[in-house]
Design a protein around this motif. Structure first.
Motif, PDB file in Angstrom:
ATOM      1  N   THR A   1      72.175  10.362 -37.125  1.00 21.98           N
ATOM      2  CA  THR A   1      73.303  10.942 -36.384  1.00 21.98           C
ATOM      3  C   THR A   1      73.732  10.031 -35.243  1.00 21.98           C
ATOM      4  OG1 THR A   1      71.818  12.303 -35.046  1.00 21.98           O
ATOM      5  CG2 THR A   1      72.827  13.350 -36.972  1.00 21.98           C
ATOM      6  N   SER A   2      72.792   9.396 -34.558  1.00 18.69           N
ATOM      7  CA  SER A   2      73.177   8.527 -33.447  1.00 18.69           C
ATOM      8  C   SER A   2      73.939   7.297 -33.942  1.00 18.69           C
ATOM      9  CB  SER A   2      71.962   8.113 -32.618  1.00 18.69           C
ATOM     10  OG  SER A   2      71.133   7.239 -33.339  1.00 18.69           O
ATOM     11  N   ARG A   3      73.616   6.822 -35.134  1.00 16.12           N
ATOM     12  CA  ARG A   3      74.314   5.672 -35.701  1.00 16.12           C
ATOM     13  C   ARG A   3      75.697   6.064 -36.224  1.00 16.12           C
ATOM     14  NH1 ARG A   3      71.210   4.478 -40.143  1.00 16.12           N
ATOM     15  NH2 ARG A   3      72.678   5.555 -41.468  1.00 16.12           N
ATOM     16  N   ARG A   4      75.796   7.229 -36.849  1.00 15.90           N
ATOM     17  CA  ARG A   4      77.049   7.634 -37.492  1.00 15.90           C
ATOM     18  C   ARG A   4      78.064   8.219 -36.518  1.00 15.90           C
ATOM     19  NH1 ARG A   4      77.263   8.522 -43.114  1.00 15.90           N
ATOM     20  NH2 ARG A   4      78.636  10.295 -42.794  1.00 15.90           N
ATOM     21  N   PHE A   5      77.627   9.183 -35.706  1.00 15.56           N
ATOM     22  CA  PHE A   5      78.548   9.886 -34.814  1.00 15.56           C
ATOM     23  C   PHE A   5      77.695  10.668 -33.822  1.00 15.56           C
ATOM     24  CE2 PHE A   5      81.764  12.944 -33.527  1.00 15.56           C
ATOM     25  CZ  PHE A   5      82.935  12.205 -33.601  1.00 15.56           C
ATOM     26  N   PRO A   6      77.376  10.067 -32.698  1.00 17.25           N
ATOM     27  CA  PRO A   6      76.440  10.713 -31.762  1.00 17.25           C
ATOM     28  C   PRO A   6      76.861  12.131 -31.379  1.00 17.25           C
ATOM     29  CG  PRO A   6      76.929   8.483 -31.064  1.00 17.25           C
ATOM     30  CD  PRO A   6      77.875   8.805 -32.188  1.00 17.25           C
ATOM     31  N   VAL A   7      75.931  13.047 -31.499  1.00 18.85           N
ATOM     32  CA  VAL A   7      76.133  14.440 -31.116  1.00 18.85           C
ATOM     33  C   VAL A   7      74.911  14.890 -30.338  1.00 18.85           C
ATOM     34  CG1 VAL A   7      77.593  15.056 -33.089  1.00 18.85           C
ATOM     35  CG2 VAL A   7      75.122  15.301 -33.272  1.00 18.85           C
ATOM     36  N   LYS A   8      75.046  16.001 -29.666  1.00 18.73           N
ATOM     37  CA  LYS A   8      73.905  16.589 -28.971  1.00 18.73           C
ATOM     38  C   LYS A   8      73.014  17.257 -30.014  1.00 18.73           C
ATOM     39  CE  LYS A   8      72.790  19.866 -25.324  1.00 18.73           C
ATOM     40  NZ  LYS A   8      73.332  20.849 -24.380  1.00 18.73           N
ATOM     41  N   ILE A   9      71.730  16.989 -29.956  1.00 21.07           N
ATOM     42  CA  ILE A   9      70.785  17.587 -30.891  1.00 21.07           C
ATOM     43  C   ILE A   9      69.806  18.456 -30.123  1.00 21.07           C
ATOM     44  CG2 ILE A   9      68.932  17.146 -32.543  1.00 21.07           C
ATOM     45  CD1 ILE A   9      70.358  14.649 -33.388  1.00 21.07           C
ATOM     46  N   LEU A  10      69.691  19.707 -30.553  1.00 19.06           N
ATOM     47  CA  LEU A  10      68.696  20.614 -29.987  1.00 19.06           C
ATOM     48  C   LEU A  10      67.602  20.825 -31.029  1.00 19.06           C
ATOM     49  CD1 LEU A  10      70.777  23.476 -28.307  1.00 19.06           C
ATOM     50  CD2 LEU A  10      69.631  21.558 -27.212  1.00 19.06           C
ATOM     51  N   LEU A  11      66.390  20.433 -30.672  1.00 17.38           N
ATOM     52  CA  LEU A  11      65.251  20.611 -31.568  1.00 17.38           C
ATOM     53  C   LEU A  11      64.510  21.879 -31.213  1.00 17.38           C
ATOM     54  CD1 LEU A  11      63.095  19.618 -33.648  1.00 17.38           C
ATOM     55  CD2 LEU A  11      61.968  18.496 -31.706  1.00 17.38           C
ATOM     56  N   TYR A  12      64.235  22.675 -32.233  1.00 19.24           N
ATOM     57  CA  TYR A  12      63.295  23.782 -32.087  1.00 19.24           C
ATOM     58  C   TYR A  12      62.065  23.337 -32.849  1.00 19.24           C
ATOM     59  CZ  TYR A  12      61.222  28.361 -31.718  1.00 19.24           C
ATOM     60  OH  TYR A  12      60.380  29.400 -31.403  1.00 19.24           O
ATOM     61  N   PRO A  13      61.044  22.866 -32.125  1.00 21.65           N
ATOM     62  CA  PRO A  13      59.857  22.355 -32.824  1.00 21.65           C
ATOM     63  C   PRO A  13      59.079  23.496 -33.477  1.00 21.65           C
ATOM     64  CG  PRO A  13      59.524  22.299 -30.448  1.00 21.65           C
ATOM     65  CD  PRO A  13      60.921  22.782 -30.677  1.00 21.65           C
ATOM     66  N   ALA A  14      58.845  23.342 -34.768  1.00 19.78           N
ATOM     67  CA  ALA A  14      58.149  24.382 -35.532  1.00 19.78           C
ATOM     68  C   ALA A  14      57.154  23.724 -36.471  1.00 19.78           C
ATOM     69  CB  ALA A  14      59.154  25.199 -36.345  1.00 19.78           C
ATOM     70  N   SER A  15      56.067  24.406 -36.713  1.00 20.35           N
ATOM     71  CA  SER A  15      55.150  23.972 -37.758  1.00 20.35           C
ATOM     72  C   SER A  15      55.899  24.107 -39.069  1.00 20.35           C
ATOM     73  CB  SER A  15      53.909  24.857 -37.803  1.00 20.35           C
ATOM     74  OG  SER A  15      53.200  24.770 -36.589  1.00 20.35           O
ATOM     75  N   VAL A  16      55.722  23.162 -39.956  1.00 20.40           N
ATOM     76  CA  VAL A  16      56.451  23.207 -41.219  1.00 20.40           C
ATOM     77  C   VAL A  16      55.524  23.431 -42.416  1.00 20.40           C
ATOM     78  CG1 VAL A  16      58.460  21.919 -40.435  1.00 20.40           C
ATOM     79  CG2 VAL A  16      56.471  20.676 -41.319  1.00 20.40           C
ATOM     80  N   GLN A  17      54.252  23.622 -42.143  1.00 21.45           N
ATOM     81  CA  GLN A  17      53.323  24.002 -43.202  1.00 21.45           C
ATOM     82  C   GLN A  17      52.110  24.664 -42.587  1.00 21.45           C
ATOM     83  OE1 GLN A  17      52.550  19.932 -44.708  1.00 21.45           O
ATOM     84  NE2 GLN A  17      50.383  20.463 -44.635  1.00 21.45           N
ATOM     85  N   GLY A  18      51.444  25.443 -43.403  1.00 22.78           N
ATOM     86  CA  GLY A  18      50.222  26.084 -42.948  1.00 22.78           C
ATOM     87  C   GLY A  18      50.464  27.474 -42.376  1.00 22.78           C
TER      88      GLY A  18
END
Length: 192
Positions: A55-72
């Motif tokens: 995204t930063s290379r193509r068209f910078p936007v604000k990114i909001l991460l919601y960190p979540a476990s993705v397994q287990g």
């Protein structure tokens, strides 16, 4: 075992299909120029790194991460919670992770994640695994991306292509204006 997981997958898929969670008519459009993109994934995984980089290379936007476990254990709860938290706070959401075994990707086959995606007002791109992986989340989401990298490409335009388009439009309008000025000049000469 894997056979039991597959049976569970098929039963949930049929149940949600019957309830209309996969209907194309209810799919939301992905905005062309989002200002804020929400991402529900592991903050330390390659998926988030790839999404940020692309995204930063193509068209910078604000990114909001919601960190979540993705397994287990508890991963499905965290993913569903992240979707509900970001809903309405972002223009579009990417929910996903990199590839893995069926067991590794199982959180994205949980009913609570499917329902969170379905109930969200914000358009959601599901980006789980690699090209061959397919989850319940992919079927419920508004758009399925084969990988997190593809999701990043889908969510923001390519600014270089936009610049080329603008250059082309400017050139065409300049030529059109020059042509009109020339025609007007010829009419004026004829009138004189």
């Amino acid at each position: 075992g894997r056979g039991e997981l597959w049976e569970e997958f098929l039963c949930l898929k049929e149940k949600l299909r019957e309830e209309g969670l996969f209907e194309k008519a209810r799919k939301k459009e992905i905005p062309e120029f989002p200002e804020t993109v929400g991402v529900v994934t592991s903050g330390s995984g390659a998926a988030f790194h790839d999404i940020r980089q692309i995204t930063s290379r193509r068209f910078p936007v604000k990114i909001l991460l919601y960190p979540a476990s993705v397994q287990g254990e508890g991963a499905a709860d965290e993913i569903a919670e992240g979707i509900r938290y970001l809903d309405g706070r972002v223009d579009v959401m990417i929910v996903g992770r990199g590839g893995g075994s069926m067991e590794d990707l199982w959180a994205f086959n949980e009913e609570k994640v499917a329902r969170a995606i379905f109930e969200a007002e914000t358009p959601i791109i599901s980006a789980v695994g690699h090209e061959t992986d397919f989850t319940i989340s992919d079927m419920v989401a508004d758009v399925r991306a084969a990988t997190p990298s593809e999701a990043a490409e889908l969510v923001v335009p390519d600014r270089e292509k936009l610049f080329d388009l603008l250059d082309n439009l400017w050139l065409r309008s300049s030529l059109s204006m020059s042509s009109r000025v020339e025609e007007a000049s010829q009419r004026l000469d004829s009138a004189e």
